[in-house]
Design a protein around this motif. Structure first.
Motif, PDB file in Angstrom:
ATOM      1  N   CYS A 147      12.220  38.294  17.713  1.00  0.00           N
ATOM      2  CA  CYS A 147      11.435  37.323  16.921  1.00  0.00           C
ATOM      3  C   CYS A 147      12.321  36.172  16.443  1.00  0.00           C
ATOM      4  O   CYS A 147      11.922  35.003  16.483  1.00  0.00           O
ATOM      5  CB  CYS A 147      10.790  38.016  15.727  1.00  0.00           C
ATOM      6  SG  CYS A 147       9.462  39.144  16.150  1.00  0.00           S
ATOM      7  N   GLY A 148      13.526  36.505  16.009  1.00  0.00           N
ATOM      8  CA  GLY A 148      14.457  35.467  15.563  1.00  0.00           C
ATOM      9  C   GLY A 148      14.895  34.561  16.691  1.00  0.00           C
ATOM     10  O   GLY A 148      14.977  33.342  16.526  1.00  0.00           O
ATOM     11  N   ASN A 161      12.214  32.012  17.737  1.00  0.00           N
ATOM     12  CA  ASN A 161      12.085  30.910  16.775  1.00  0.00           C
ATOM     13  C   ASN A 161      13.315  30.012  16.718  1.00  0.00           C
ATOM     14  O   ASN A 161      13.305  29.001  16.013  1.00  0.00           O
ATOM     15  CB  ASN A 161      11.818  31.476  15.376  1.00  0.00           C
ATOM     16  CG  ASN A 161      10.392  31.938  15.191  1.00  0.00           C
ATOM     17  OD1 ASN A 161       9.524  31.205  14.763  1.00  0.00           O
ATOM     18  ND2 ASN A 161      10.130  33.195  15.538  1.00  0.00           N
ATOM     19  N   SER A 162      14.365  30.382  17.442  1.00  0.00           N
ATOM     20  CA  SER A 162      15.621  29.642  17.351  1.00  0.00           C
ATOM     21  C   SER A 162      15.452  28.185  17.758  1.00  0.00           C
ATOM     22  O   SER A 162      14.973  27.873  18.846  1.00  0.00           O
ATOM     23  CB  SER A 162      16.665  30.308  18.255  1.00  0.00           C
ATOM     24  OG  SER A 162      17.853  29.566  18.274  1.00  0.00           O
ATOM     25  N   ALA A 209       9.733  33.943  11.607  1.00  0.00           N
ATOM     26  CA  ALA A 209      11.003  34.666  11.407  1.00  0.00           C
ATOM     27  C   ALA A 209      11.316  34.811   9.930  1.00  0.00           C
ATOM     28  O   ALA A 209      11.727  35.863   9.457  1.00  0.00           O
ATOM     29  CB  ALA A 209      12.128  33.938  12.135  1.00  0.00           C
TER      30      ALA A 209
END
Length: 321
Positions: free
Chosen positions: A303-304, A307-308, A317
């Motif tokens: 998930c992180g 979204n980066s 995130a």
């Protein structure tokens, strides 16, 4: 008068020799102010000569040597500013602080003077001065150039709050800086180049080309090999949104790994779905409810990763944190 007569006779060699002598004299500790002022006045004449004879780099070196780079702007015109700025920016990695910032600010002022806003913005970003970045962006009135600069800011993950009164296309510029369309643009380019077909790690390994005789069964899976394949699969299909290991039957592949390998394999799904905040999180969501803690941890990492570099109003995130 004597200076002009010698310049005519000696040409560039005389001027270059004189520039070196001025640099050495100015750096002498016992020089008085009147002597220094006379040398600076002579240096100005040399700079004018250098600028008119395509030796801008020597003019810059002389002004840097006598610590008067700030006066360079008055000698630069539209015919030579590009070469001057290129030389100044090229010198930045080789000079100590705070001289590197002085060179960048001089180049920035020259770019602003001749309205080359994208390159001025690049200098402001290198200076890491957000107020200066905002000023450069606000100075530009051309909508097309504003979009170009918005893409530059988005690449560096710098976000500016734009006033709709000052920027008629503030909403579109904000979306560009937020990298909202990054995944769409990337996949459009991939379709244009006809490279959307998912790849497998073997396409990278090309082990069939190795002249190595295998002993025993060749289809034995090992945790280390599977972990390597997970990383390769994630990178080779990065942001394409599809692959052949996890998309079809993800659970089967995940359970071929152990502990941290399982976590890494799940997290690699975030690489495959990179920047696709809306569609990517839907595919990752099912792994958040797994009974295996390593899979659940990998899903959170995924998930992180998805979204980066993307600024989203919902910010999933951050919501998970």
């Amino acid at each position: 008068k004597q200076w002009y007569q010698r310049r005519v006779r000696g040409g560039h060699e005389y001027v270059r020799h004189l520039s070196g002598e001025i640099g050495r004299q100015v750096s002498e500790p016992d020089i008085n102010q009147s002597e220094k002022d006379a040398l600076v006045a002579l240096a100005k004449k040399i700079v004018v000569y250098d600028m008119s004879h395509n030796t801008e780099s020597e003019a810059c070196d002389l002004l840097m040597e006598i610590e008067c780079i700030g006066m360079l702007e008055q000698f630069v015109d539209a015919a030579c500013y590009e070469r001057v700025c290129l030389y100044l920016v090229s010198c930045v990695p080789y000079v100590p602080e705070p001289e590197d910032k002085t060179l960048l600010k001089t180049a920035l002022n020259l770019y602003l003077k001749f309205e080359v806003f994208p390159l001025a913005l690049r200098c402001a970003i290198q200076l890491n001065d957000m107020d200066l970045v905002q000023d450069v962006f606000s100075s530009c009135k051309d909508p097309a150039v504003q979009k170009q600069m918005a893409f530059m800011l988005g690449r560096q993950q710098i976000f500016l709050d734009l006033d709709e009164g000052q920027f008629p296309e503030a909403e579109e510029l904000t979306e560009i800086m937020s990298n909202v369309h990054l995944n769409t643009n990337f996949q459009s380019l991939a379709r244009e180049l006809d490279i959307m077909e998912p790849k497998v790690p073997e396409d990278i390994y090309k082990s069939h080309l190795e002249n190595v005789r295998s002993y025993g069964p060749s289809n034995v899976d090992s945790a280390r090999q599977n972990l390597a394949a997970s990383f390769v699969n994630g990178f080779v299909n990065c942001a394409f949104g599809n692959d052949k290991l996890l998309a079809e039957n993800g659970n089967k592949w995940l359970y071929k790994n152990k502990e941290h390998g399982m976590m890494s394999a799940t997290a690699s799904l975030g690489l495959i779905l990179l920047w696709d905040v809306d569609g990517g999180l839907t595919q990752i969501d099912k792994y958040l409810y797994s009974s295996e803690d390593y899979i659940k941890c990998g899903a959170l990492l995924a998930c992180g990763i998805v979204n980066s570099g993307v600024r989203n109003e919902c910010d999933p995130a951050l919501a998970l944190l």
